[in-house]
Design a protein around this motif. Structure first.
Motif, PDB file in Angstrom:
ATOM      1  N   PHE A 251       0.833  -1.194   0.000  1.00  0.00           N
ATOM      2  CA  PHE A 251       0.000   0.000   0.000  1.00  0.00           C
ATOM      3  C   PHE A 251       0.869   1.246   0.000  1.00  0.00           C
ATOM      4  CE2 PHE A 251      -3.345   2.859   1.386  1.00  0.00           C
ATOM      5  CZ  PHE A 251      -4.486   2.285   0.843  1.00  0.00           C
ATOM      6  N   PRO A 252       0.533   2.283  -0.822  1.00  0.00           N
ATOM      7  CA  PRO A 252      -0.737   2.459  -1.508  1.00  0.00           C
ATOM      8  C   PRO A 252      -0.879   1.609  -2.775  1.00  0.00           C
ATOM      9  CG  PRO A 252       0.670   4.354  -1.856  1.00  0.00           C
ATOM     10  CD  PRO A 252       1.385   3.481  -0.855  1.00  0.00           C
ATOM     11  N   GLY A 253       0.006   1.776  -3.778  1.00  0.00           N
ATOM     12  CA  GLY A 253      -0.089   0.939  -4.972  1.00  0.00           C
ATOM     13  C   GLY A 253      -1.476   0.974  -5.599  1.00  0.00           C
ATOM     14  N   TRP A 254      -1.760  -0.021  -6.432  1.00  0.00           N
ATOM     15  CA  TRP A 254      -3.069  -0.051  -7.101  1.00  0.00           C
ATOM     16  C   TRP A 254      -4.192  -0.340  -6.125  1.00  0.00           C
ATOM     17  CZ3 TRP A 254      -6.235  -4.203  -6.724  1.00  0.00           C
ATOM     18  CH2 TRP A 254      -5.673  -5.424  -6.379  1.00  0.00           C
ATOM     19  N   GLN A 255      -3.857  -0.976  -4.992  1.00  0.00           N
ATOM     20  CA  GLN A 255      -4.910  -1.313  -4.028  1.00  0.00           C
ATOM     21  C   GLN A 255      -5.626  -0.069  -3.502  1.00  0.00           C
ATOM     22  OE1 GLN A 255      -1.908  -2.613  -4.129  1.00  0.00           O
ATOM     23  NE2 GLN A 255      -1.898  -4.801  -3.643  1.00  0.00           N
ATOM     24  N   ALA A 256      -4.892   1.042  -3.401  1.00  0.00           N
ATOM     25  CA  ALA A 256      -5.510   2.268  -2.880  1.00  0.00           C
ATOM     26  C   ALA A 256      -6.615   2.779  -3.791  1.00  0.00           C
ATOM     27  CB  ALA A 256      -4.442   3.343  -2.687  1.00  0.00           C
ATOM     28  N   ALA A 257      -6.624   2.345  -5.046  1.00  0.00           N
ATOM     29  CA  ALA A 257      -7.673   2.788  -5.966  1.00  0.00           C
ATOM     30  C   ALA A 257      -9.050   2.324  -5.517  1.00  0.00           C
ATOM     31  CB  ALA A 257      -7.376   2.285  -7.379  1.00  0.00           C
ATOM     32  N   ILE A 258      -9.123   1.240  -4.766  1.00  0.00           N
ATOM     33  CA  ILE A 258     -10.433   0.712  -4.359  1.00  0.00           C
ATOM     34  C   ILE A 258     -11.144   1.680  -3.410  1.00  0.00           C
ATOM     35  CG2 ILE A 258     -11.635  -1.200  -3.244  1.00  0.00           C
ATOM     36  CD1 ILE A 258      -9.395  -3.039  -4.251  1.00  0.00           C
ATOM     37  N   PRO A 259     -10.551   2.056  -2.266  1.00  0.00           N
ATOM     38  CA  PRO A 259     -11.252   3.023  -1.417  1.00  0.00           C
ATOM     39  C   PRO A 259     -11.346   4.410  -2.041  1.00  0.00           C
ATOM     40  CG  PRO A 259      -9.046   2.599  -0.553  1.00  0.00           C
ATOM     41  CD  PRO A 259      -9.297   1.582  -1.632  1.00  0.00           C
ATOM     42  N   VAL A 260     -10.357   4.785  -2.863  1.00  0.00           N
ATOM     43  CA  VAL A 260     -10.382   6.107  -3.489  1.00  0.00           C
ATOM     44  C   VAL A 260     -11.545   6.215  -4.468  1.00  0.00           C
ATOM     45  CG1 VAL A 260      -9.164   7.596  -5.132  1.00  0.00           C
ATOM     46  CG2 VAL A 260      -7.943   6.646  -3.175  1.00  0.00           C
ATOM     47  N   LEU A 261     -11.668   5.254  -5.356  1.00  0.00           N
ATOM     48  CA  LEU A 261     -12.777   5.280  -6.311  1.00  0.00           C
ATOM     49  C   LEU A 261     -14.113   5.081  -5.604  1.00  0.00           C
ATOM     50  CD1 LEU A 261     -11.241   3.315  -9.319  1.00  0.00           C
ATOM     51  CD2 LEU A 261     -11.459   5.786  -9.004  1.00  0.00           C
ATOM     52  N   GLY A 262     -14.101   4.270  -4.547  1.00  0.00           N
ATOM     53  CA  GLY A 262     -15.329   4.098  -3.773  1.00  0.00           C
ATOM     54  C   GLY A 262     -15.806   5.415  -3.182  1.00  0.00           C
ATOM     55  N   THR A 263     -14.878   6.191  -2.633  1.00  0.00           N
ATOM     56  CA  THR A 263     -15.237   7.496  -2.075  1.00  0.00           C
ATOM     57  C   THR A 263     -15.753   8.429  -3.163  1.00  0.00           C
ATOM     58  OG1 THR A 263     -13.493   7.242  -0.413  1.00  0.00           O
ATOM     59  CG2 THR A 263     -14.380   9.449  -0.729  1.00  0.00           C
ATOM     60  N   ALA A 264     -15.094   8.406  -4.319  1.00  0.00           N
ATOM     61  CA  ALA A 264     -15.534   9.254  -5.431  1.00  0.00           C
ATOM     62  C   ALA A 264     -16.960   8.898  -5.851  1.00  0.00           C
ATOM     63  CB  ALA A 264     -14.572   9.109  -6.602  1.00  0.00           C
ATOM     64  N   LEU A 265     -17.293   7.611  -5.854  1.00  0.00           N
ATOM     65  CA  LEU A 265     -18.641   7.192  -6.227  1.00  0.00           C
ATOM     66  C   LEU A 265     -19.677   7.680  -5.216  1.00  0.00           C
ATOM     67  CD1 LEU A 265     -18.047   3.526  -7.499  1.00  0.00           C
ATOM     68  CD2 LEU A 265     -18.544   5.572  -8.860  1.00  0.00           C
ATOM     69  N   VAL A 266     -19.326   7.645  -3.932  1.00  0.00           N
ATOM     70  CA  VAL A 266     -20.266   8.126  -2.909  1.00  0.00           C
ATOM     71  C   VAL A 266     -20.522   9.621  -3.090  1.00  0.00           C
ATOM     72  CG1 VAL A 266     -20.665   8.423  -0.442  1.00  0.00           C
ATOM     73  CG2 VAL A 266     -19.584   6.331  -1.275  1.00  0.00           C
ATOM     74  N   ILE A 267     -19.454  10.389  -3.339  1.00  0.00           N
ATOM     75  CA  ILE A 267     -19.614  11.826  -3.542  1.00  0.00           C
ATOM     76  C   ILE A 267     -20.410  12.103  -4.815  1.00  0.00           C
ATOM     77  CG2 ILE A 267     -18.377  13.993  -3.938  1.00  0.00           C
ATOM     78  CD1 ILE A 267     -16.077  12.878  -2.279  1.00  0.00           C
ATOM     79  N   LEU A 268     -20.117  11.338  -5.857  1.00  0.00           N
ATOM     80  CA  LEU A 268     -20.851  11.495  -7.113  1.00  0.00           C
ATOM     81  C   LEU A 268     -22.339  11.230  -6.906  1.00  0.00           C
ATOM     82  CD1 LEU A 268     -20.921  11.808 -10.228  1.00  0.00           C
ATOM     83  CD2 LEU A 268     -20.454   9.349 -10.367  1.00  0.00           C
ATOM     84  N   ALA A 269     -22.652  10.186  -6.148  1.00  0.00           N
ATOM     85  CA  ALA A 269     -24.052   9.824  -5.922  1.00  0.00           C
ATOM     86  C   ALA A 269     -24.823  10.923  -5.212  1.00  0.00           C
ATOM     87  CB  ALA A 269     -24.129   8.526  -5.118  1.00  0.00           C
ATOM     88  N   GLY A 270     -24.136  11.687  -4.398  1.00  0.00           N
ATOM     89  CA  GLY A 270     -24.804  12.759  -3.664  1.00  0.00           C
ATOM     90  C   GLY A 270     -24.760  14.102  -4.356  1.00  0.00           C
ATOM     91  N   SER A 271     -24.246  14.130  -5.602  1.00  0.00           N
ATOM     92  CA  SER A 271     -24.075  15.400  -6.310  1.00  0.00           C
ATOM     93  C   SER A 271     -25.214  15.723  -7.260  1.00  0.00           C
ATOM     94  CB  SER A 271     -22.759  15.382  -7.105  1.00  0.00           C
ATOM     95  OG  SER A 271     -21.652  15.212  -6.248  1.00  0.00           O
ATOM     96  N   GLY A 272     -26.111  14.760  -7.473  1.00  0.00           N
ATOM     97  CA  GLY A 272     -27.225  15.002  -8.382  1.00  0.00           C
ATOM     98  C   GLY A 272     -28.375  15.732  -7.711  1.00  0.00           C
TER      99      GLY A 272
END
Length: 664
Positions: A251-272
């Motif tokens: 860590f971080p490496g590619w594994q960090a992309a999982i929580p990072v993209l997950g957080t981005a999706l949560v923020i995106l979901a609340g932006s509409g």
């Protein structure tokens, strides 16, 4: 320029800080709770970029002084309050040997570069046995450095692309991809550098920034009915990371992309426009809003509250889980006090907002400079503090069943302050390979061409035997071929510690199979290499046997019993018990891993050499024998003590040397 309040983002903050708090409090099920920091990074990147873009988009410029002044009023008051209180508490309760390093870390924190210090020290944030009181400030260092550079990059990219939104977006995409690629590469080469440095972490904040730019233009797809649902997927990605990742996950490496993209999706979901089907409503419940509001102060106070009590009683005796959980719970009301009486008053101060921005900036710089000067001055003073009992001890006598010295001698070798640097010379001359090197070439010692060739092969616990063997080589008794690499066992484990390990190991095996040394000594930190295995003894024996089977049939293989090891650096304990060194002795039952020792002793076609009786008596393994300090850290010998065992080691391998001579 006011920022639109987002309850879902406040709830995300609560989730992030709870993951970190529970992970540090010892909740084992959240073995990857450290990903809460990655959630914070995405949130910070999103909010800061949203603010910057609104100003650039509306005015075509960015008022840097006002931007940095607002950041200073938001971040620094609580940060400096916790910093100063932590220094005071650490000076009272931490063992004296830790004071200089603690004050140096305080100075680095006040200068906004704690992450650089920890990267330079090679600190492993996830598994360090003696963590800094200020180690959690590394993430704030990342954010502060990002806040300094990101606005400049955004404005420069916007201007250079002729004030093009698309040009700015493409530029930032390239930067994020480059940082992510660098993170993956650096994680395989030097995990501390990858973990602590801005260039390898900037992509996480950049992902939040890119999302902010996409949301700002409110594309039509943001209002599609399915958009809120992706938030649940994002929460699942964060939860999976927290539950599945461990301290051994690269860590971080590619594994960090999982929580990072997950957080981005949560923020995106609340932006509409409609968030009814997404997690925004669940994240906006009152307890989450409360924890989100105090999350910054909670992150600041929880770590010293957990670390200082542990280091005060000694790292060899871990705090019970009920106490760490209680301390974690205590952090919540303390964080509220910090938020209520420090964070909010400074953030909402009308007087400060009306003054010129340079006033806040000069105040922040002055406070930083003052703390840096005081901390570094204190570190110099702490270095001069005597760390001996004042009494001398007779020279160390190598004997079985040693009693140990009952005080810290004034003539002890090495001193407590120099113990961590009492390393074998292979660390200085390049013979010992670090994680970034896979060069299998060994280092030869000894000029007697007629002497038998002895190869030393293993991880850093092989390197610790170098001083003893080098003495034999320098006297002409043997020729030594030294081969060691950090965290890389000579045993052929199915899963190497990192990418270059298996390459180096196989290279050394191939070379030794060709040169056919008279003796090959395999020495490793066995218990660490198979930690977490359901059957460590069997796995370790089989891995050693595999390596033995690949060596030349004429080579006599010696498996070296591992040295005793504890949970903490004995020198730290000794600095707090100058007149009672026995308080820092290692209980024999704890210091020896019987499962791996039994496995090592049963490897076919090998000779087992065990020098434990020279380290330990029937009850304990002393940390000071005669005038010599035995251990430089929790599990490595000092070079001084290793060298003193030269004659003992010669006696142990002499029968093998004689058999080898007769065979020729």
């Amino acid at each position: 320029m006011p920022t639109l309040f987002r309850g879902d983002i406040q709830g995300l903050r609560a989730l992030a800080v709870l993951l970190v708090l529970l992970y540090h409090s010892g909740v084992s099920v959240l073995s990857g709770g450290y990903v809460g920091v990655d959630v914070f990074f995405v949130i910070s990147g999103f909010l800061i970029t949203s603010h910057i873009w609104r100003e650039i988009d509306q005015t075509g410029r960015l008022r840097f002084a006002q931007f940095y002044a607002r950041r200073a009023r938001r971040i620094l008051p609580a940060s400096f309050a916790v910093l100063i209180l932590s220094v005071a508490a650490a000076l009272i309760w931490l063992p004296p040997l830790q004071h200089p390093a603690m004050l140096q870390a305080a100075a680095a924190t006040a200068a906004y570069v704690p992450n650089v210090l920890f990267a330079a020290q090679g600190t492993n944030y996830l598994a360090e046995t003696a963590p800094s009181v200020f180690q959690h400030y590394w993430s704030l260092g990342i954010e502060e450095q990002f806040y300094l550079i990101w606005p400049l990059l955004m404005l420069a990219a916007f201007v250079l692309t002729r004030r093009s939104y698309r040009g700015l977006l493409i530029t930032l995409v390239i930067l994020v991809i480059g940082s992510f690629a660098l993170s993956i590469i650096a994680t395989g080469v030097s995990q501390p550098i990858a973990f602590f440095m801005l260039p390898t972490r900037a992509w996480e904040l950049g992902v939040g920034g890119l999302l902010a730019l996409l949301v700002a233009r409110a594309p039509h797809w943001l209002s599609l009915p399915g958009v809120p649902l992706v938030g649940w997927l994002g929460l699942g990605m964060i939860a999976a990371s927290a539950l599945v990742f461990t301290s051994s996950t690269p860590f971080p490496g590619w594994q960090a992309a999982i929580p990072v993209l997950g957080t981005a999706l949560v923020i995106l979901a609340g932006s509409g426009r409609s968030t009814r089907l997404g997690p925004a409503r669940s994240l906006s419940v009152r307890p989450a809003l409360f924890l989100g509001a105090i999350s910054y102060s909670l992150y600041l106070v929880h770590w010293p509250l957990l670390v200082i009590p542990q280091e005060a009683i000694g790292l060899s005796a871990p705090l019970p889980s009920w106490l760490t959980l209680s301390l974690g719970a205590l952090a919540i009301p303390l964080a509220w006090l910090s938020w209520r009486f420090i964070e909010e008053p400074f953030r909402k101060s009308g007087r400060a907002a009306k003054r010129p921005a340079r006033h806040s900036l000069l105040t922040a710089l002055g406070a930083s400079a003052g703390v840096v000067v005081l901390a570094l001055g204190g570190a110099v003073a702490a270095q001069g503090q005597p760390l001996t009992s004042g009494s001398v001890a007779p020279a160390a006598e190598v004997t079985t069943q040693p009693d140990g010295t009952d005080h810290v001698p004034a003539n002890m070798r090495p001193t407590l302050r120099s113990a961590e640097h009492d390393n074998p010379v292979v660390y200085e001359n390049g013979c010992h390979r670090e994680s970034g090197s896979s060069d299998p070439a060994g280092c030869m010692v000894g000029d007697n061409g007629d002497a038998p060739l002895v190869a030393l092969f293993g991880d850093s616990h092989a390197a610790q035997w170098y001083p003893a063997l080098a003495r034999l080589a320098e006297s002409g008794t043997i020729r030594l071929d030294s081969n060691s690499k950090s965290r890389c066992a000579s045993a052929s484990l199915p899963e190497p510690a990192y990418a270059s390990c298996s390459t180096w190991r196989q290279g050394v095996i191939d070379r030794l199979a060709d040169t056919a040394p008279d003796i090959v000594i395999l020495a490793n930190y066995a218990s660490a290499q198979v930690a977490g295995s359901p059957d460590p003894g069997t796995e370790w024996r089989d891995a050693l046997a595999t390596t033995v089977g690949k060596l030349h049939e004429s080579s006599h293989v010696v498996v070296m019993a591992d040295s005793p090891h504890g949970r903490a650096t004995p020198a730290i304990c000794l600095s707090a018990h100058l007149d009672n060194a026995s308080a820092c002795a290692l209980p024999r039952s704890d210091a020896l891993d019987e499962a791996t020792r039994a496995a090592e002793a049963s490897v076919p076609e090998t000779t087992y050499v065990d020098l434990t009786e020279y380290f330990c008596n029937e009850d304990v393994c002393p940390t000071v024998i005669g005038d010599t300090l035995v251990y430089r850290d929790a599990h490595h010998l000092t070079a001084t003590f290793s060298a003193s065992l030269s004659a003992v080691l010669e006696e142990a391998i002499e029968p093998i040397l004689e058999r080898s001579a007769l065979a020729e």
